[in-house]
Design an enzyme around this catalytic site. Structure first.
Site, short mmCIF file in Angstrom:
data_model
loop_
_atom_site.label_atom_id
_atom_site.label_comp_id
_atom_site.label_asym_id
_atom_site.label_seq_id
_atom_site.Cartn_x
_atom_site.Cartn_y
_atom_site.Cartn_z
CE LYS A 229 -2.05 -1.32 4.13
NZ LYS A 229 -0.90 -1.86 4.44
NE ARG B 159 -4.52 -0.97 9.85
CZ ARG B 159 -3.86 -1.22 9.77
NH1 ARG B 159 -3.86 1.03 9.11
NH2 ARG B 159 -2.49 -1.11 9.04
NE ARG C 117 7.53 -2.47 6.76
CZ ARG C 117 6.47 -2.10 6.69
NH1 ARG C 117 5.71 -2.15 5.32
NH2 ARG C 117 6.20 -2.95 7.58
NE ARG D 32 5.83 -0.35 10.66
CZ ARG D 32 4.81 -0.65 9.49
NH1 ARG D 32 4.57 0.22 8.04
NH2 ARG D 32 3.84 -1.05 9.90
NE ARG E 59 1.98 -4.50 10.68
CZ ARG E 59 2.97 -5.02 10.25
NH1 ARG E 59 4.10 -4.95 10.57
NH2 ARG E 59 2.79 -4.55 9.24
P1 AP5 Z 1 4.70 -1.48 2.13
O1 AP5 Z 1 4.75 -0.78 0.89
O2 AP5 Z 1 5.42 -0.54 3.19
O3 AP5 Z 1 3.33 -2.77 2.29
P2 AP5 Z 1 2.01 -1.67 3.25
O4 AP5 Z 1 1.66 -2.52 2.48
O5 AP5 Z 1 2.30 -0.37 3.42
O6 AP5 Z 1 2.36 -2.47 4.40
P3 AP5 Z 1 2.35 -1.69 6.03
O7 AP5 Z 1 2.79 -2.84 6.88
O8 AP5 Z 1 2.80 -0.39 6.19
O9 AP5 Z 1 1.01 -1.50 6.46
P4 AP5 Z 1 0.37 -2.13 7.47
O10 AP5 Z 1 -1.26 -1.85 7.37
O11 AP5 Z 1 0.53 -3.10 8.58
O12 AP5 Z 1 0.87 -1.50 8.32
P5 AP5 Z 1 0.85 0.30 8.69
O13 AP5 Z 1 2.04 1.24 8.98
O14 AP5 Z 1 -0.47 1.14 7.94
O15 AP5 Z 1 5.48 -3.36 1.90
C1 AP5 Z 1 6.12 -4.11 2.39
C2 AP5 Z 1 7.53 -4.17 1.97
O16 AP5 Z 1 7.40 -5.11 0.82
C3 AP5 Z 1 8.78 -3.48 1.89
O17 AP5 Z 1 9.75 -3.99 1.74
C4 AP5 Z 1 8.48 -3.74 -0.12
O18 AP5 Z 1 9.89 -2.77 -0.48
C5 AP5 Z 1 8.21 -4.62 -0.10
N1 AP5 Z 1 7.25 -4.66 -1.31
C6 AP5 Z 1 6.33 -4.06 -1.99
N2 AP5 Z 1 5.63 -3.84 -2.70
C7 AP5 Z 1 6.02 -5.01 -3.63
C8 AP5 Z 1 5.72 -6.17 -4.42
N3 AP5 Z 1 5.45 -5.69 -5.68
N4 AP5 Z 1 6.71 -7.04 -4.66
C9 AP5 Z 1 7.64 -6.97 -3.61
N5 AP5 Z 1 7.46 -6.70 -2.88
C10 AP5 Z 1 7.09 -5.82 -2.88
O19 AP5 Z 1 -0.10 0.44 10.51
C11 AP5 Z 1 0.77 0.49 11.36
C12 AP5 Z 1 0.28 -0.23 12.82
O20 AP5 Z 1 -0.67 1.08 12.75
C13 AP5 Z 1 -1.05 -0.71 12.71
O21 AP5 Z 1 -1.05 -2.49 12.91
C14 AP5 Z 1 -2.23 -0.16 13.83
O22 AP5 Z 1 -1.45 -1.14 15.31
C15 AP5 Z 1 -2.21 1.44 13.90
N6 AP5 Z 1 -2.37 1.33 12.86
C16 AP5 Z 1 -2.22 2.33 11.85
N7 AP5 Z 1 -3.52 2.70 10.69
C17 AP5 Z 1 -4.72 2.53 12.17
C18 AP5 Z 1 -6.11 2.41 11.31
N8 AP5 Z 1 -6.76 3.81 10.57
N9 AP5 Z 1 -6.83 2.14 12.92
C19 AP5 Z 1 -6.34 1.56 13.71
N10 AP5 Z 1 -4.92 1.07 14.08
C20 AP5 Z 1 -3.83 2.02 12.68
MG MG Z 2 2.64 0.87 5.19
#
Ligand code: AP5
Ligand code: MG
Length: 207
Positions: free
Chosen positions: A13, A88, A122, A153, A164
């Site tokens: 994402k 979410r 990552r 992270r 997660r």
């Molecule tokens: P990346 O692009 O970083 O993936 P992502 O989908 O953004 O993954 P996240 O881990 O950031 O998602 P998340 O939803 O768990 O975390 P968030 O920060 O939102 O890519 C991942 C890896 O794959 C990288 O190494 C990249 O290089 C590689 N890659 C990318 N595309 C690729 C491809 N096509 N092929 C191969 N490799 C690829 O949330 C973190 C925490 O915050 C949550 O757990 C929660 O506690 C809290 N939080 C955030 N938002 C909310 C909400 N709305 N409500 C409640 N809690 C929340």
């Molecule tokens: Mg992300």
């Protein structure tokens, strides 16, 4: 253009959101990045959120809804925005309908077994937040985009990643049907190169 990016942790994402936001000149609003910034700044919200994030659980809805409401009221969101990681839960989605209902919800679809490797490998830039993978950058410590420091992270540990994923399936995956019901859902195969995923997203966005 009011966009939401849905998808499990590690689906790409954030990677795709940076490219899409650059292309369409809209703000990239990652609630995960906002919470990590709050933690780094030692704010009350950050301290409260850290406990949940370290366990791989969702931060309570009321905290997120207020944070997103304030952010979407800022001037740079007038012409559109991309929400990455919000909503979410169904309650967050209902709240968003009352703030600014999304035009298109892109679901970046990747099977669970691919995600563990993406997340354990990552590295993220502390400064510009760009994501990289050790398979491509090896043990580089410096961001090739801005020169910032690359870090791992806190929640990218195998046990936390499993929580997660579990939380995603129980609390967030129901939003796929929620937005399908509203006619806003567009599913994209996230298990291809980032360039191909980007092309597929441009197709579903109609440009
Ligand atoms: P990346 O692009 O970083 O993936 P992502 O989908 O953004 O993954 P996240 O881990 O950031 O998602 P998340 O939803 O768990 O975390 P968030 O920060 O939102 O890519 C991942 C890896 O794959 C990288 O190494 C990249 O290089 C590689 N890659 C990318 N595309 C690729 C491809 N096509 N092929 C191969 N490799 C690829 O949330 C973190 C925490 O915050 C949550 O757990 C929660 O506690 C809290 N939080 C955030 N938002 C909310 C909400 N709305 N409500 C409640 N809690 C929340
Ligand atoms: Mg992300």
């Amino acid at each position: 253009m009011k966009l939401v990016f849905l998808g499990p942790p590690g689906a790409g994402k954030g990677t795709q959101a940076s490219m899409v936001c650059q292309r369409f000149a809209i703000p990239h609003i990652s609630t995960g990045d906002m919470l990590r910034a709050a933690i780094a700044n030692g704010t009350e919200t950050g301290m409260k959120a850290k406990v949940f994030m370290d366990r791989g659980q969702l931060v309570p809805d009321e905290v997120l809804i207020e944070m997103v409401r304030e952010r979407l009221n800022e001037k740079d969101c007038e012409k559109g925005f991309l929400l990455d990681g919000f909503p979410r839960t169904v309650d967050q989605a209902e709240a968003l309908e009352g703030i600014a209902a999304p035009d298109v919800v892109v679901d970046v679809d990747v099977a669970d077994e691919k995600l563990l490797d993406r997340l354990t490998g990552r590295r993220v830039c502390e400064k510009c937040r760009e994501s990289f993978h050790v398979a491509k950058i090896g043990d580089a410590k410096v961001c090739s985009h801005c020169g910032g420091t690359l870090i791992q992270r806190d929640d990218d540990k195998p046990a936390t990643i499993r929580n997660r994923l579990d939380v995603y399936h129980r609390q967030t995956a129901p939003l796929i049907d929620y937005y399908r019901g509203k006619g806003a859902l567009r599913t994209v195969d996230g298990d291809q190169t980032p360039e191909k995923v980007f092309e597929a997203i441009l197709v579903v966005l109609g440009g």
